[in-house]
Design a protein around this motif. Structure first.
Motif, mmCIF file in Angstrom:
data_model
loop_
_atom_site.group_PDB
_atom_site.id
_atom_site.type_symbol
_atom_site.label_atom_id
_atom_site.label_comp_id
_atom_site.label_asym_id
_atom_site.label_seq_id
_atom_site.Cartn_x
_atom_site.Cartn_y
_atom_site.Cartn_z
ATOM 1 N N ASN A 82 0.817 -1.214 0.000
ATOM 2 C CA ASN A 82 0.000 0.000 0.000
ATOM 3 C C ASN A 82 0.854 1.269 0.000
ATOM 4 O O ASN A 82 0.525 2.249 0.665
ATOM 5 C CB ASN A 82 -0.963 0.016 1.193
ATOM 6 C CG ASN A 82 -1.923 -1.148 1.157
ATOM 7 O OD1 ASN A 82 -2.415 -1.519 0.091
ATOM 8 N ND2 ASN A 82 -2.188 -1.737 2.306
ATOM 9 N N GLY A 83 1.984 1.218 -0.731
ATOM 10 C CA GLY A 83 2.830 2.399 -0.851
ATOM 11 C C GLY A 83 3.725 2.668 0.344
ATOM 12 O O GLY A 83 4.360 3.712 0.412
ATOM 13 N N VAL A 84 3.793 1.717 1.293
ATOM 14 C CA VAL A 84 4.664 1.870 2.455
ATOM 15 C C VAL A 84 5.738 0.777 2.396
ATOM 16 O O VAL A 84 5.428 -0.412 2.334
ATOM 17 C CB VAL A 84 3.874 1.775 3.778
ATOM 18 C CG1 VAL A 84 4.815 1.869 4.970
ATOM 19 C CG2 VAL A 84 2.818 2.870 3.840
ATOM 20 N N VAL A 85 6.979 1.197 2.415
ATOM 21 C CA VAL A 85 8.112 0.278 2.296
ATOM 22 C C VAL A 85 8.676 -0.023 3.677
ATOM 23 O O VAL A 85 8.954 0.886 4.463
ATOM 24 C CB VAL A 85 9.212 0.882 1.390
ATOM 25 C CG1 VAL A 85 10.392 -0.073 1.273
ATOM 26 C CG2 VAL A 85 8.640 1.233 0.017
ATOM 27 N N THR A 86 8.816 -1.315 3.961
ATOM 28 C CA THR A 86 9.420 -1.778 5.209
ATOM 29 C C THR A 86 10.364 -2.935 4.887
ATOM 30 O O THR A 86 10.308 -3.514 3.803
ATOM 31 C CB THR A 86 8.361 -2.270 6.217
ATOM 32 O OG1 THR A 86 7.586 -3.298 5.610
ATOM 33 C CG2 THR A 86 7.458 -1.145 6.679
ATOM 34 N N THR A 87 11.218 -3.263 5.837
ATOM 35 C CA THR A 87 12.094 -4.416 5.675
ATOM 36 C C THR A 87 11.445 -5.620 6.342
ATOM 37 O O THR A 87 10.624 -5.483 7.248
ATOM 38 C CB THR A 87 13.482 -4.169 6.295
ATOM 39 O OG1 THR A 87 13.339 -3.892 7.681
ATOM 40 C CG2 THR A 87 14.185 -3.017 5.605
ATOM 41 N N LEU A 88 11.835 -6.794 5.887
ATOM 42 C CA LEU A 88 11.328 -8.033 6.466
ATOM 43 C C LEU A 88 12.318 -8.645 7.444
ATOM 44 O O LEU A 88 12.022 -9.659 8.070
ATOM 45 C CB LEU A 88 10.982 -9.022 5.344
ATOM 46 C CG LEU A 88 9.884 -8.549 4.398
ATOM 47 C CD1 LEU A 88 9.759 -9.483 3.207
ATOM 48 C CD2 LEU A 88 8.560 -8.420 5.133
ATOM 49 N N ILE A 89 13.477 -8.020 7.576
ATOM 50 C CA ILE A 89 14.521 -8.493 8.486
ATOM 51 C C ILE A 89 15.305 -7.263 8.940
ATOM 52 O O ILE A 89 15.498 -6.328 8.170
ATOM 53 C CB ILE A 89 15.432 -9.548 7.791
ATOM 54 C CG1 ILE A 89 16.455 -10.146 8.754
ATOM 55 C CG2 ILE A 89 16.104 -8.963 6.578
ATOM 56 C CD1 ILE A 89 17.232 -11.320 8.164
#
Length: 122
Positions: free
Chosen positions: A60-67
């Protein structure tokens, strides 16, 4: 499964995301333009590639890391030891310190880590 092999550009991009997450994809484009001189398509290409590697998520246009950054570099270090030194941490350390002189302080810190490990404290 995360692919821990990143090129220098991908690693720099991941560092930017770690430092700013959660970050909107629009803000990420602006940050990459300022810090890396990139255009919007370049940012989205690298974002897509790191998402395919399992490192990032753009939802939804929000970038996060998975680690976390620490987990990533820890796992990458383990991978280097396994692949390049047949899993031998002493061989890795010997190769590392043969080219880099340790300061007395660094040697003391490493010794403290070893002593703590021997006592069963992690």
């Amino acid at each position: 499964m995360i692919d821990f092999e990143l090129g220098a550009v991908q690693e720099r991009f991941a560092d930017i995301v770690w430092a700013n997450e959660p970050v909107s994809s629009g803000d990420l484009v602006k940050i990459c333009e300022n810090e890396l001189g990139w255009k919007k398509p370049t940012t989205y290409t690298v974002l897509r590639k790191l998402s395919e590697k399992g490192l990032l998520k753009n939802e939804n246009g929000v970038v996060t890391t998975l680690i976390s950054k620490e987990e990533f570099y820890s796992e990458r270090s383990n991978q280097i030891v396994e692949e390049s030194f047949e899993g031998s941490l002493p061989a890795f350390i010997a190769a590392f310190i043969s080219k880099k002189k340790l300061t007395s302080k660094e040697a003391d810190e490493i010794q403290q880590m070893i002593d703590t490990f021997k006592k069963g404290k992690k």
